[in-house]
Design a protein around this motif. Sequence first.
Motif, mmCIF file in Angstrom:
data_model
loop_
_atom_site.group_PDB
_atom_site.id
_atom_site.type_symbol
_atom_site.label_atom_id
_atom_site.label_comp_id
_atom_site.label_asym_id
_atom_site.label_seq_id
_atom_site.Cartn_x
_atom_site.Cartn_y
_atom_site.Cartn_z
ATOM 1 N N GLY A 157 0.785 -1.258 0.031
ATOM 2 C CA GLY A 157 -0.025 0.047 -0.085
ATOM 3 C C GLY A 157 0.898 1.308 -0.143
ATOM 4 N N ALA A 158 1.947 1.244 0.916
ATOM 5 C CA ALA A 158 2.620 2.463 1.076
ATOM 6 C C ALA A 158 3.437 2.649 -0.255
ATOM 7 N N LEU A 159 3.984 1.535 -1.054
ATOM 8 C CA LEU A 159 4.686 1.672 -2.260
ATOM 9 C C LEU A 159 3.691 2.139 -3.406
ATOM 10 N N LEU A 160 2.572 1.772 -3.526
ATOM 11 C CA LEU A 160 1.638 2.254 -4.509
ATOM 12 C C LEU A 160 1.219 3.697 -4.251
ATOM 13 N N LEU A 161 0.950 4.045 -2.994
ATOM 14 C CA LEU A 161 0.865 5.420 -2.685
ATOM 15 C C LEU A 161 2.035 6.306 -2.991
ATOM 16 N N ALA A 162 3.251 5.796 -2.749
ATOM 17 C CA ALA A 162 4.247 6.559 -3.117
ATOM 18 C C ALA A 162 4.662 6.838 -4.654
ATOM 19 N N ARG A 163 4.265 5.791 -5.380
ATOM 20 C CA ARG A 163 4.322 5.883 -6.865
ATOM 21 C C ARG A 163 3.326 6.985 -7.289
ATOM 22 N N ALA A 164 1.994 6.794 -6.580
ATOM 23 C CA ALA A 164 1.055 7.776 -7.252
ATOM 24 C C ALA A 164 1.266 9.224 -6.799
ATOM 25 N N THR A 165 2.263 9.504 -5.859
ATOM 26 C CA THR A 165 2.661 10.895 -5.481
ATOM 27 C C THR A 165 3.908 11.252 -5.899
ATOM 28 N N ARG A 166 4.514 10.617 -6.590
ATOM 29 C CA ARG A 166 6.043 10.728 -6.915
ATOM 30 C C ARG A 166 6.059 12.132 -7.496
ATOM 31 N N GLY A 167 7.154 12.922 -7.054
ATOM 32 C CA GLY A 167 7.506 14.146 -7.344
ATOM 33 C C GLY A 167 6.962 15.222 -6.404
ATOM 34 N N ASN A 168 6.125 14.591 -5.126
ATOM 35 C CA ASN A 168 5.642 15.417 -4.072
ATOM 36 C C ASN A 168 6.266 15.102 -3.017
ATOM 37 N N PRO A 169 6.746 15.727 -2.065
ATOM 38 C CA PRO A 169 7.397 15.527 -0.693
ATOM 39 C C PRO A 169 6.567 14.472 -0.029
ATOM 40 N N ILE A 170 5.263 14.237 -0.255
ATOM 41 C CA ILE A 170 4.521 13.326 0.595
ATOM 42 C C ILE A 170 4.718 11.729 0.054
ATOM 43 N N SER A 171 5.627 11.712 -1.147
ATOM 44 C CA SER A 171 5.757 10.348 -1.618
ATOM 45 C C SER A 171 7.037 9.788 -0.650
ATOM 46 N N GLU A 172 8.029 10.599 -0.402
ATOM 47 C CA GLU A 172 8.980 10.046 0.505
ATOM 48 C C GLU A 172 8.708 9.866 1.992
ATOM 49 N N GLU A 173 7.458 10.783 2.345
ATOM 50 C CA GLU A 173 7.189 10.731 3.697
ATOM 51 C C GLU A 173 6.263 9.450 3.853
ATOM 52 N N LEU A 174 5.569 8.836 2.703
ATOM 53 C CA LEU A 174 4.951 7.865 2.730
ATOM 54 C C LEU A 174 5.909 6.616 3.190
ATOM 55 N N LEU A 175 6.783 6.683 2.282
ATOM 56 C CA LEU A 175 7.797 5.363 2.167
ATOM 57 C C LEU A 175 8.589 5.317 3.609
ATOM 58 N N GLN A 176 8.877 6.666 4.260
ATOM 59 C CA GLN A 176 9.381 6.635 5.548
ATOM 60 C C GLN A 176 8.596 6.191 6.611
ATOM 61 N N ALA A 177 7.504 6.604 6.449
ATOM 62 C CA ALA A 177 6.376 6.218 7.694
ATOM 63 C C ALA A 177 6.202 4.745 7.691
ATOM 64 N N ALA A 178 6.180 3.866 6.479
ATOM 65 C CA ALA A 178 5.811 2.863 6.480
ATOM 66 C C ALA A 178 6.974 2.051 7.047
ATOM 67 N N ARG A 179 8.332 2.597 6.538
ATOM 68 C CA ARG A 179 9.251 1.838 7.221
ATOM 69 C C ARG A 179 9.651 1.983 8.618
ATOM 70 N N ALA A 180 9.232 3.125 9.236
ATOM 71 C CA ALA A 180 9.273 3.510 10.575
ATOM 72 C C ALA A 180 8.260 2.302 11.362
ATOM 73 N N ALA A 181 7.129 2.341 10.908
ATOM 74 C CA ALA A 181 6.158 1.461 11.291
ATOM 75 C C ALA A 181 6.472 -0.054 11.421
ATOM 76 N N LEU A 182 7.254 -0.605 10.420
ATOM 77 C CA LEU A 182 7.550 -1.796 10.194
ATOM 78 C C LEU A 182 8.905 -2.247 11.027
ATOM 79 N N THR A 183 9.778 -1.068 11.249
ATOM 80 C CA THR A 183 11.110 -1.784 11.702
ATOM 81 C C THR A 183 11.650 -1.069 12.775
ATOM 82 N N GLU A 184 10.742 0.058 13.443
ATOM 83 C CA GLU A 184 11.265 0.730 14.531
ATOM 84 C C GLU A 184 10.574 0.559 15.974
ATOM 85 N N THR A 185 9.279 -0.172 15.740
ATOM 86 C CA THR A 185 8.630 -0.319 16.750
ATOM 87 C C THR A 185 8.288 -2.107 17.078
#
Length: 201
Positions: A157-185
């Motif tokens: 889901g995060a990957l698809l949303l990041a691709r849909a918003t590529r070129g906007n800062p939120i694209s990287e934010e989506l990837l970072q948020a998902a990475r944090a949710a799955l690896t930091e906690t």
Amino acid sequence: MGRVSKAQAQENREHVVAVASRMFREQGISVRIADLMKAAGLTHGAFYKQFASKDDLVDKAIAYAFEDPTAHPPMPLEECAEGCEAVRRTLIEQYLSTWHRDHTGEGCPVAGFAADLGRSPDQATRSQDVYVKALRNRAARLGSDDNGMVQLCTMVGALLLARATRGNPISEELLQAARAALTETGPGRSEPQARRLTEAE
């Protein structure tokens, strides 16, 4: 021009399937046969000597995508006695990377074909066994029971949303948020989920 040997015909067929697998993930299965064959370096007419129909090619291209050993990111096939958590984290970081976001044609076929299968019930029915098997295998490698499925859903889901918003800062934010949710906690847990579980204990 002489006749193409059986060996060359088979090589051409495999090449077309590989090219189609990449182009379908990049542009969708609506890609024209003429454009696909041009990208493969073959004539339009050669297509009908190799495949019964476009549906036949789409079926083969989807199956190929899940078997392709060069597909990014790699899914470890072997069981890991030690370092499993490190492998899981590396996989998540590779999957939720800007490289994977920007290289759709070389990326995960679960995400790459999701939209097309959702729009095409007939194609979804034909490819369902291959697709569902891949979903379950990938989820099992991330975690046990529903936990692996939750992680896979978050990643795709995060990957698809990041691709849909590529070129906007939120694209990287989506990837970072998902990475944090799955690896930091912890595996598959967001911070609020981890906090609620801790408070309930």
